[in-house]
Design an enzyme around this catalytic site. Structure first.
Site, PDB file in Angstrom:
ATOM      1  N   HIS A 251       0.855  -1.189   0.000  1.00 60.02           N
ATOM      2  CA  HIS A 251       0.000   0.000   0.000  1.00 60.02           C
ATOM      3  C   HIS A 251       0.896   1.246   0.000  1.00 60.02           C
ATOM      4  O   HIS A 251       1.849   1.323   0.764  1.00 60.02           O
ATOM      5  CB  HIS A 251      -0.870  -0.024   1.261  1.00 60.02           C
ATOM      6  CG  HIS A 251      -1.931   1.026   1.293  1.00 60.02           C
ATOM      7  ND1 HIS A 251      -1.666   2.343   1.570  1.00 60.02           N
ATOM      8  CD2 HIS A 251      -3.258   0.947   1.064  1.00 60.02           C
ATOM      9  CE1 HIS A 251      -2.788   3.029   1.515  1.00 60.02           C
ATOM     10  NE2 HIS A 251      -3.778   2.207   1.204  1.00 60.02           N
ATOM     11  N   CYS A 289      -3.575   2.564  -4.504  1.00 60.79           N
ATOM     12  CA  CYS A 289      -4.480   3.385  -3.695  1.00 60.79           C
ATOM     13  C   CYS A 289      -4.504   4.783  -4.317  1.00 60.79           C
ATOM     14  O   CYS A 289      -3.616   5.611  -4.075  1.00 60.79           O
ATOM     15  CB  CYS A 289      -4.039   3.447  -2.237  1.00 60.79           C
ATOM     16  SG  CYS A 289      -5.141   4.520  -1.287  1.00 60.79           S
ATOM     17  N   HIS A 316      -7.639   0.595  -4.639  1.00 59.95           N
ATOM     18  CA  HIS A 316      -8.450   1.395  -3.711  1.00 59.95           C
ATOM     19  C   HIS A 316      -8.956   2.602  -4.474  1.00 59.95           C
ATOM     20  O   HIS A 316      -8.155   3.434  -4.911  1.00 59.95           O
ATOM     21  CB  HIS A 316      -7.611   1.901  -2.535  1.00 59.95           C
ATOM     22  CG  HIS A 316      -7.308   0.856  -1.513  1.00 59.95           C
ATOM     23  ND1 HIS A 316      -6.590   1.137  -0.377  1.00 59.95           N
ATOM     24  CD2 HIS A 316      -7.640  -0.451  -1.421  1.00 59.95           C
ATOM     25  CE1 HIS A 316      -6.478   0.037   0.360  1.00 59.95           C
ATOM     26  NE2 HIS A 316      -7.098  -0.948  -0.265  1.00 59.95           N
ATOM     27  N   ASP A 359     -12.553   3.232  -1.072  1.00 58.52           N
ATOM     28  CA  ASP A 359     -11.806   3.493   0.143  1.00 58.52           C
ATOM     29  C   ASP A 359     -12.440   4.718   0.789  1.00 58.52           C
ATOM     30  O   ASP A 359     -12.839   5.657   0.100  1.00 58.52           O
ATOM     31  CB  ASP A 359     -10.348   3.755  -0.225  1.00 58.52           C
ATOM     32  CG  ASP A 359      -9.424   3.652   0.969  1.00 58.52           C
ATOM     33  OD1 ASP A 359      -9.843   3.098   1.994  1.00 58.52           O
ATOM     34  OD2 ASP A 359      -8.277   4.116   0.861  1.00 58.52           O
ATOM     35  N   HIS A 360     -12.489   4.674   2.091  1.00 59.25           N
ATOM     36  CA  HIS A 360     -13.076   5.763   2.873  1.00 59.25           C
ATOM     37  C   HIS A 360     -14.427   6.156   2.259  1.00 59.25           C
ATOM     38  O   HIS A 360     -15.153   5.311   1.778  1.00 59.25           O
ATOM     39  CB  HIS A 360     -12.113   6.946   2.968  1.00 59.25           C
ATOM     40  CG  HIS A 360     -10.792   6.509   3.567  1.00 59.25           C
ATOM     41  ND1 HIS A 360      -9.666   7.267   3.530  1.00 59.25           N
ATOM     42  CD2 HIS A 360     -10.438   5.372   4.215  1.00 59.25           C
ATOM     43  CE1 HIS A 360      -8.688   6.620   4.124  1.00 59.25           C
ATOM     44  NE2 HIS A 360      -9.124   5.475   4.537  1.00 59.25           N
ATOM     45  N   TYR A 376     -14.505   4.838   7.594  1.00 58.38           N
ATOM     46  CA  TYR A 376     -15.215   3.651   7.097  1.00 58.38           C
ATOM     47  C   TYR A 376     -16.705   3.695   7.454  1.00 58.38           C
ATOM     48  O   TYR A 376     -17.234   2.798   8.111  1.00 58.38           O
ATOM     49  CB  TYR A 376     -14.536   2.375   7.616  1.00 58.38           C
ATOM     50  CG  TYR A 376     -13.183   2.192   6.969  1.00 58.38           C
ATOM     51  CD1 TYR A 376     -13.063   1.499   5.774  1.00 58.38           C
ATOM     52  CD2 TYR A 376     -12.037   2.759   7.514  1.00 58.38           C
ATOM     53  CE1 TYR A 376     -11.829   1.358   5.144  1.00 58.38           C
ATOM     54  CE2 TYR A 376     -10.799   2.634   6.890  1.00 58.38           C
ATOM     55  CZ  TYR A 376     -10.708   1.933   5.708  1.00 58.38           C
ATOM     56  OH  TYR A 376      -9.500   1.794   5.080  1.00 58.38           O
TER      57      TYR A 376
HETATM   58  C1  DNO Z   1      -6.534   3.277   5.691  1.00 61.27           C
HETATM   59  C2  DNO Z   1      -6.008   2.150   4.931  1.00 61.27           C
HETATM   60  C3  DNO Z   1      -4.702   1.629   5.470  1.00 61.27           C
HETATM   61  C4  DNO Z   1      -4.312   0.342   4.769  1.00 61.27           C
HETATM   62  C5  DNO Z   1      -2.994  -0.226   5.229  1.00 61.27           C
HETATM   63  C6  DNO Z   1      -2.596  -1.404   4.390  1.00 61.27           C
HETATM   64  O1  DNO Z   1      -7.657   3.600   5.566  1.00 61.27           O
HETATM   65  O2  DNO Z   1      -5.930   2.432   3.581  1.00 61.27           O
HETATM   66  O3  DNO Z   1      -4.852   1.401   6.831  1.00 61.27           O
HETATM   67  O4  DNO Z   1      -5.267  -0.623   5.008  1.00 61.27           O
HETATM   68  O5  DNO Z   1      -2.015   0.722   5.182  1.00 61.27           O
HETATM   69  O6  DNO Z   1      -1.577  -2.088   5.043  1.00 61.27           O
END
Ligand code: DNO
Length: 408
Positions: A251, A289, A316, A359-360, A376
């Site tokens: 990531h 991401c 992501h 994501d988020h 989340y």
């Molecule tokens: C936050 C996430 C991170 C991710 C880690 C992967 O929202 O994108 O916590 O899960 O960094 O190891």
């Protein structure tokens, strides 16, 4: 792409039954109860996998199988920890799970200063303020060298022009309240880390003390050393990944800027090129991401997606907006710097089975009082998921349309 959702296990207030109703196909999760550095047993993995499957879903991606600090800074027990990691990979593969997301960020997994930054429409987003983060570093954490580091800090070209972070920190110090200080510790150390990193827990009594001890482990570790440690780790696990078909996907650093005097090695296109070439094995891949990458003004996210799609194992979908002063917030999934529509096109073309998760997402319509993990939310993420489903359906539909005539 495969539509997945990050689910935090049996304790998650968002249930698998809810996820089935909103078009989720695959689950992204981890054995959140296993303490950091212990083997994930086949039994525990099977247990969770079967629960997920009993809802007609599949466990698509592990996020995360955490890499312990000792592996990152190269401590005396790192080989022992790498052996444990390898065994967990074998156990996951034996249970049919073949994609693992992890990160190589020292100490802090991700960082924001405000978790409920209000939008004009009444919803809220995550936000990163440089001056508040610097205030935390200098006045709350009281890190040695923090003031000097911030005095030398420069924004990337095009943003933050003429900004004097130290002057802003001094002004903040005059108006800071104990409540806001407490909130900054909660936001930076507890609420964003407690549920993901394993380094910090929600009930830690002296989180700052612990934080300082972690930082001390990295004294003398520069970027080149951290890169060497990532290469060492990847070379050690690659034979197991090849043997059991495991796709590892690092990531990116979030945010993609150097912080707290720590080295960062997955921030830019050049960094990503470096680690993909350092271990040129398809099992060594990337979690693309878009959110983390789009928070760096120097990152052309679409160009990066084109370049790195062949080594991307997990996506992501999230987009950031950078303000002229350099601070950033998380934008709508149809806005911001990341151009998620184009990214969907690129990744869908690369592999229609590539897993992605939104994501988020915004916190909206009562999400804020339901005790979800920071970033989340349910309704905000569901809204974003629906937007992405619409984009993917459109792309799918376009494929079936007859091409337009060349002329006329
Ligand atoms: C936050 C996430 C991170 C991710 C880690 C992967 O929202 O994108 O916590 O899960 O960094 O190891």
């Amino acid at each position: 792409m495969e539509k997945t959702w990050r689910w935090f296990g049996k304790k998650d207030k968002i249930t698998l039954a809810m996820l089935r109703q909103i078009g989720v196909e695959g689950i992204v999760t981890a054995l959140h109860d296993v303490p950091l550095g212990e083997i994930w047993t086949r039994e525990a993995i099977r247990d969770l996998r079967e629960l997920i499957e009993s809802y007609g879903l599949r466990w698509s991606v592990v996020e995360s199988l955490p890499v312990t600090e000792t592996i990152k800074y190269g401590g005396p027990d790192r080989d022992e920890q790498i052996e444990i990691y390898k065994q967990s990979l074998r156990n996951l593969s034996a249970e049919g799970i073949h994609t693992v997301c992890y990160n190589f960020m020292p100490v802090l997994d991700w960082a924001r200063t405000d978790l409920l930054h209000p939008n004009a429409d009444g919803s809220s987003n995550l936000y990163f303020s440089y001056s508040e983060f610097a205030f935390f570093d200098i006045h709350i954490l009281k890190r040695k060298g923090a003031r000097e580091d911030w005095a030398a800090f420069t924004f990337p070209e095009g943003v933050g022009e003429g900004r004097d972070i130290l002057a802003e920190v001094d002004a903040l110090a005059k108006e800071m309240t104990p409540e806001r200080e407490h909130e900054l510790v909660e936001n930076i150390v507890i609420k964003t880390q407690g549920f993901v990193s394993g380094n910090f827990r929600e009930d830690d009594e002296a989180p700052l003390e612990k934080f300082r001890q972690f930082l001390d482990l990295y004294a003398g570790i520069d970027k080149a050393q951290l890169q060497a440690n990532l290469k060492y780790f990847l070379e050690a696990i690659m034979p197991v990944c090849e043997e059991c078909g495991m796709k590892m996907c690092v990531h990116p650093d979030d945010p993609p800027i150097p912080i707290l005097g720590l080295p960062r090695i997955v921030r830019t296109a050049e960094d990503i090129r470096w680690f993909l070439n350092a271990v040129p094995n398809v099992h060594n891949g990337l979690t693309f991401c878009a959110g983390s990458l789009s928070a760096g003004a120097y990152n052309d996210v679409v160009a990066m997606a084109r370049e790195f799609a062949p080594r991307t194992h997990f996506v992501h979908l999230r987009s950031c907006h950078i303000f002229p002063n350099g601070d950033f917030t998380e934008a709508s999934h149809l806005g911001g710097r990341a151009d998620l529509i184009e990214l969907c096109r690129i990744f869908e073309m690369e592999s229609p089975s590539l897993p992605f998760r939104v994501d988020h997402g915004r916190t909206m319509l009562g999400d804020e009082s339901r005790g979800y993990n920071a970033g989340y939310s349910f309704l905000g993420r569901m809204f974003a998921m629906a937007q992405m489903q619409g984009v993917l359906a459109t792309l799918e539909h376009e494929k079936t349309l007859a091409p337009l005539p060349l002329e006329g």
